[in-house]
Motif scaffolding. Structure first.
Motif, PDB file in Angstrom:
ATOM      1  N   SER A   3       0.748  -1.172  -0.039  1.00 17.22           N
ATOM      2  CA  SER A   3      -0.030   0.168   0.034  1.00 17.22           C
ATOM      3  C   SER A   3       0.814   1.294   0.111  1.00 17.22           C
ATOM      4  O   SER A   3       1.819   1.370   0.888  1.00 17.22           O
ATOM      5  N   ILE A   4       0.709   2.038  -0.822  1.00 14.50           N
ATOM      6  CA  ILE A   4       1.285   3.548  -0.763  1.00 14.50           C
ATOM      7  C   ILE A   4       0.447   4.725  -1.384  1.00 14.50           C
ATOM      8  O   ILE A   4      -0.495   4.541  -1.635  1.00 14.50           O
ATOM      9  N   ALA A   5       1.057   5.917  -1.096  1.00 12.94           N
ATOM     10  CA  ALA A   5       0.230   7.097  -1.520  1.00 12.94           C
ATOM     11  C   ALA A   5       0.722   7.421  -2.884  1.00 12.94           C
ATOM     12  O   ALA A   5       1.789   7.715  -3.144  1.00 12.94           O
ATOM     13  N   PRO A   6      -0.248   7.411  -3.825  1.00 13.34           N
ATOM     14  CA  PRO A   6       0.119   7.638  -5.147  1.00 13.34           C
ATOM     15  C   PRO A   6       0.865   9.180  -5.311  1.00 13.34           C
ATOM     16  O   PRO A   6       0.514  10.129  -4.650  1.00 13.34           O
ATOM     17  N   ILE A   7       1.686   9.296  -6.300  1.00 12.39           N
ATOM     18  CA  ILE A   7       2.436  10.757  -6.252  1.00 12.39           C
ATOM     19  C   ILE A   7       1.445  11.735  -6.416  1.00 12.39           C
ATOM     20  O   ILE A   7       1.554  12.770  -5.744  1.00 12.39           O
ATOM     21  N   THR A   8       0.362  11.664  -7.327  1.00 12.73           N
ATOM     22  CA  THR A   8      -0.672  12.446  -7.849  1.00 12.73           C
ATOM     23  C   THR A   8      -1.965  11.812  -7.421  1.00 12.73           C
ATOM     24  O   THR A   8      -2.274  10.726  -7.867  1.00 12.73           O
ATOM     25  N   SER A   9      -2.604  12.618  -6.416  1.00 11.97           N
ATOM     26  CA  SER A   9      -3.771  11.956  -5.814  1.00 11.97           C
ATOM     27  C   SER A   9      -4.685  11.722  -6.893  1.00 11.97           C
ATOM     28  O   SER A   9      -5.076  12.667  -7.684  1.00 11.97           O
ATOM     29  N   GLY A  10      -5.364  10.437  -6.701  1.00 17.32           N
ATOM     30  CA  GLY A  10      -6.466  10.360  -8.063  1.00 17.32           C
ATOM     31  C   GLY A  10      -5.909   9.577  -9.346  1.00 17.32           C
ATOM     32  O   GLY A  10      -6.787   9.200 -10.173  1.00 17.32           O
ATOM     33  N   THR A  11      -4.579   9.699  -9.548  1.00 21.02           N
ATOM     34  CA  THR A  11      -4.063   9.018 -10.541  1.00 21.02           C
ATOM     35  C   THR A  11      -3.004   7.898 -10.301  1.00 21.02           C
ATOM     36  O   THR A  11      -2.320   8.094  -9.363  1.00 21.02           O
ATOM     37  N   VAL A  12      -3.109   6.875 -11.062  1.00 26.83           N
ATOM     38  CA  VAL A  12      -2.060   5.724 -10.660  1.00 26.83           C
ATOM     39  C   VAL A  12      -1.248   5.706 -11.910  1.00 26.83           C
ATOM     40  O   VAL A  12      -1.702   5.340 -13.098  1.00 26.83           O
ATOM     41  N   THR A  13       0.060   5.802 -11.634  1.00 27.86           N
ATOM     42  CA  THR A  13       1.022   5.561 -12.600  1.00 27.86           C
ATOM     43  C   THR A  13       1.833   4.410 -12.648  1.00 27.86           C
ATOM     44  O   THR A  13       1.739   3.668 -11.512  1.00 27.86           O
ATOM     45  N   VAL A  14       2.399   3.788 -13.499  1.00 27.50           N
ATOM     46  CA  VAL A  14       3.347   2.688 -13.629  1.00 27.50           C
ATOM     47  C   VAL A  14       4.025   2.731 -12.421  1.00 27.50           C
ATOM     48  O   VAL A  14       4.384   1.793 -11.800  1.00 27.50           O
ATOM     49  N   GLU A  15       4.869   4.041 -12.262  1.00 23.02           N
ATOM     50  CA  GLU A  15       5.745   4.104 -11.024  1.00 23.02           C
ATOM     51  C   GLU A  15       4.995   3.586  -9.665  1.00 23.02           C
ATOM     52  O   GLU A  15       5.484   3.233  -8.842  1.00 23.02           O
ATOM     53  N   ASP A  16       3.777   4.239  -9.373  1.00 25.71           N
ATOM     54  CA  ASP A  16       3.086   3.978  -8.329  1.00 25.71           C
ATOM     55  C   ASP A  16       2.774   2.540  -8.054  1.00 25.71           C
ATOM     56  O   ASP A  16       3.094   2.055  -6.944  1.00 25.71           O
ATOM     57  N   ILE A  17       2.434   1.820  -9.330  1.00 21.82           N
ATOM     58  CA  ILE A  17       2.144   0.464  -8.996  1.00 21.82           C
ATOM     59  C   ILE A  17       3.717  -0.359  -8.760  1.00 21.82           C
ATOM     60  O   ILE A  17       3.608  -1.325  -7.989  1.00 21.82           O
ATOM     61  N   GLU A  18       4.728   0.131  -9.127  1.00 19.41           N
ATOM     62  CA  GLU A  18       5.937  -0.575  -8.884  1.00 19.41           C
ATOM     63  C   GLU A  18       6.471  -0.243  -7.440  1.00 19.41           C
ATOM     64  O   GLU A  18       6.793  -1.130  -6.811  1.00 19.41           O
ATOM     65  N   ARG A  19       6.314   0.884  -6.876  1.00 23.68           N
ATOM     66  CA  ARG A  19       6.471   1.294  -5.588  1.00 23.68           C
ATOM     67  C   ARG A  19       5.497   0.319  -4.533  1.00 23.68           C
ATOM     68  O   ARG A  19       5.874  -0.155  -3.668  1.00 23.68           O
ATOM     69  N   ALA A  20       4.358   0.149  -4.982  1.00 25.16           N
ATOM     70  CA  ALA A  20       3.507  -0.757  -4.360  1.00 25.16           C
ATOM     71  C   ALA A  20       3.624  -1.997  -4.183  1.00 25.16           C
ATOM     72  O   ALA A  20       3.751  -2.756  -3.129  1.00 25.16           O
ATOM     73  N   CYS A  21       4.233  -2.642  -5.397  1.00 24.63           N
ATOM     74  CA  CYS A  21       4.646  -4.075  -5.459  1.00 24.63           C
ATOM     75  C   CYS A  21       6.109  -4.197  -4.509  1.00 24.63           C
ATOM     76  O   CYS A  21       6.093  -4.963  -3.945  1.00 24.63           O
ATOM     77  N   LYS A  22       6.904  -2.912  -4.494  1.00 28.42           N
ATOM     78  CA  LYS A  22       7.970  -3.180  -3.723  1.00 28.42           C
ATOM     79  C   LYS A  22       7.813  -3.158  -2.158  1.00 28.42           C
ATOM     80  O   LYS A  22       8.167  -3.888  -1.403  1.00 28.42           O
ATOM     81  N   ALA A  23       6.482  -2.440  -2.173  1.00 30.35           N
ATOM     82  CA  ALA A  23       5.871  -2.416  -0.526  1.00 30.35           C
ATOM     83  C   ALA A  23       5.457  -3.975  -0.291  1.00 30.35           C
ATOM     84  O   ALA A  23       5.673  -4.133   0.744  1.00 30.35           O
ATOM     85  N   ALA A  24       4.901  -4.388  -1.158  1.00 32.97           N
ATOM     86  CA  ALA A  24       4.216  -5.691  -0.982  1.00 32.97           C
ATOM     87  C   ALA A  24       5.527  -6.665  -0.662  1.00 32.97           C
ATOM     88  O   ALA A  24       5.212  -7.630   0.025  1.00 32.97           O
TER      89      ALA A  24
END
Ligand SMILES: Nc1ncnc2c1ncn2[C@@H]1O[C@H](COP(=O)(O)OP(=O)(O)OP(=O)(O)O)[C@@H](O)[C@H]1O
Ligand SMILES: [Mg+2]
Length: 401
Positions: A93-114
């Motif tokens: 679980s992470i806070a996306p860089i821009t609230s309300g949009t999901v970028t590839v980088e956000d998903i990668e950070r969330a995977c890393k958190a997992a």
């Protein structure tokens, strides 16, 4: 033009199989040669004798060098399977860089958190796949469920050491079932959503489950054709090689011969008394195939319930490969027990001499190596992280091919 060479080593229970290939400008790999040697010192994901394993790898690599008429090995990738691999799903679980949009980088950070959530210092992570991303509401966290495959560090280090002793520097260890499924997936119908890829070999059955077209779960189970070979050795009082031959002979015959009073001449290796009734072989082989398939079903059914049935989805097909996966009786028994259509697959786009079901894993490993070399994503939702790590390693002069 990219002329990078890749060496793919599949450490199977029965055989170590090796492909050497050269990358082409379009990212595909031309196979230059293959080699194989019996596996000694390694059993279903555990190193039992490192000297013997080193010797086996050296034999298979020498064989491929002779076949390809080249000493060049380039990048080296090695694949393993077996119950020492750990497959698990975890939520990041992470806070996306821009609230309300999901970028590839956000998903990668969330995977890393997992991966942090299940971090274990005794294990090395081999693959990470994003299986499900939750919808982000403004101001809310992004939650990603990831499928993570890890191997015990002691095995990774043992294999790295065994390769070093053969003069090879390892660029990466992969999970056989995962890379084979991901490479073969491109050959399967595009509209497929829910399917299973199964590589059934001599000692392990690698199972990879796709839901909605995404890899969502996998398992590496200690089930394979060696059980049938062992039964034949005992039941017919023959040696292993002879039992293997009889099993392959039987596999080529029609099950319609059952109850027809057919007697087969199974003599070889100096025997004269091996005139064996088809029905006797049928009883030995089919009862063991039934048992293997029921155990497979009992292990896979909970995963199907969890990731497929619960969402009201249905399975469309099971794709079978590996030496035992392509046995006709294995396919028909799986279809009966799982109540689903099965198809056997092999890397058919390779030249005839390489296009066997026992080579699907080697094809998967070499394709994975090619993806890494071109910087193509190797795991959904984790690509940029891997690319970043690779770039960093290159800058620091590590991991050079
Ligand atoms: N034509 C055939 N009929 C029946 N069985 C076969 C046939 N060809 C291969 N096999 C069986 O397939 C197994 C070998 O398959 P494969 O090479 O995929 O296994 P492996 O990679 O060595 O082992 P694993 O993947 O389990 O670690 C052996 O048990 C062999 O007897
Ligand atoms: Mg195998």
């Amino acid at each position: 033009m990219n002329k990078k060479t890749i060496l793919a080593i599949d450490v199977g229970t029965g055989m170590i199989k090796v492909f050497v290939g050269r990358m082409q400008a379009d990212g595909s790999v031309d196979i230059l040669g293959s080699g194989a040697a019996p596996t000694v010192g390694y059993d279903r994901g555990a190193i039992t004798d490192s000297n013997a394993l080193t010797h086996s790898i050296r034999q298979a690599v020498d064989c491929v060098r002779m076949a390809a008429d080249s000493q060049e090995t380039g990048c080296v990738y090695l694949g393993i399977s077996g119950s020492s691999l750990v497959m698990q799903n975890s939520i990041g679980s992470i806070a996306p860089i821009t609230s309300g949009t999901v970028t590839v980088e956000d998903i990668e950070r969330a995977c890393k958190a997992a991966t942090f959530a299940i971090a274990d210092t005794d294990y090395e992570i081999l693959h990470v796949f994003s299986t499900k991303e939750s919808v982000v509401k403004p101001g809310a966290a992004l939650e990603v469920e990831a499928h993570i495959i890890s191997a015990p560090k002691v095995i990774v280090q043992g294999l790295t050491q065994a390769l070093a002793e053969t003069g090879l520097k390892l660029n990466g260890i992969v999970a056989n079932g995962i890379v084979a499924a991901e490479a073969m997936r491109k050959e399967l119908p595009e509209q497929l959503n829910n399917f299973i890829f199964m590589d059934i070999g001599a000692g392990t059955a690698d199972v990879v489950i796709y839901v909605g077209g995404k890899l969502c779960s996998s398992a590496s189970l200690p089930l394979g054709g060696d059980y049938i070979t062992n039964d034949l050795m005992q039941g017919l009082s023959v040696n292993r090689v002879h039992a293997e031959e009889i099993k392959r002979y039987y596999s080529r015959l029609s099950p319609d011969l059952h109850n027809q009073g057919v007697v087969l001449d199974c003599n070889d290796y100096g025997t004269t008394d091996k005139h064996i009734s088809f029905d006797f072989l049928y009883d030995i082989i089919e009862s063991r195939v039934d048992e293997i398939v029921v155990l497979l079903y009992e292990s896979v059914k909970p995963l199907l319930d969890k990731y497929l049935t619960v969402n009201g989805q249905t399975l469309e097909c099971i794709y079978l490969t590996g030496g035992s996966g392509t046995m006709p009786s294995m396919g028909s028994c799986i279809a009966k027990v799982f109540q689903i259509h099965t198809e056997t697959i092999k890397p058919a786009q390779l030249a005839d001499e390489y296009a066997h079901s026992t080579n699907t894993v080697c094809y998967g490993i070499i394709s994975h190596g090619a993806k890494i070399s071109t910087g193509e994503p190797v795991a959904e939702g984790y690509s940029a992280w891997n690319v970043f790590i690779r770039k960093a390693k290159k800058l620091l002069k590590f991991d050079r091919c």
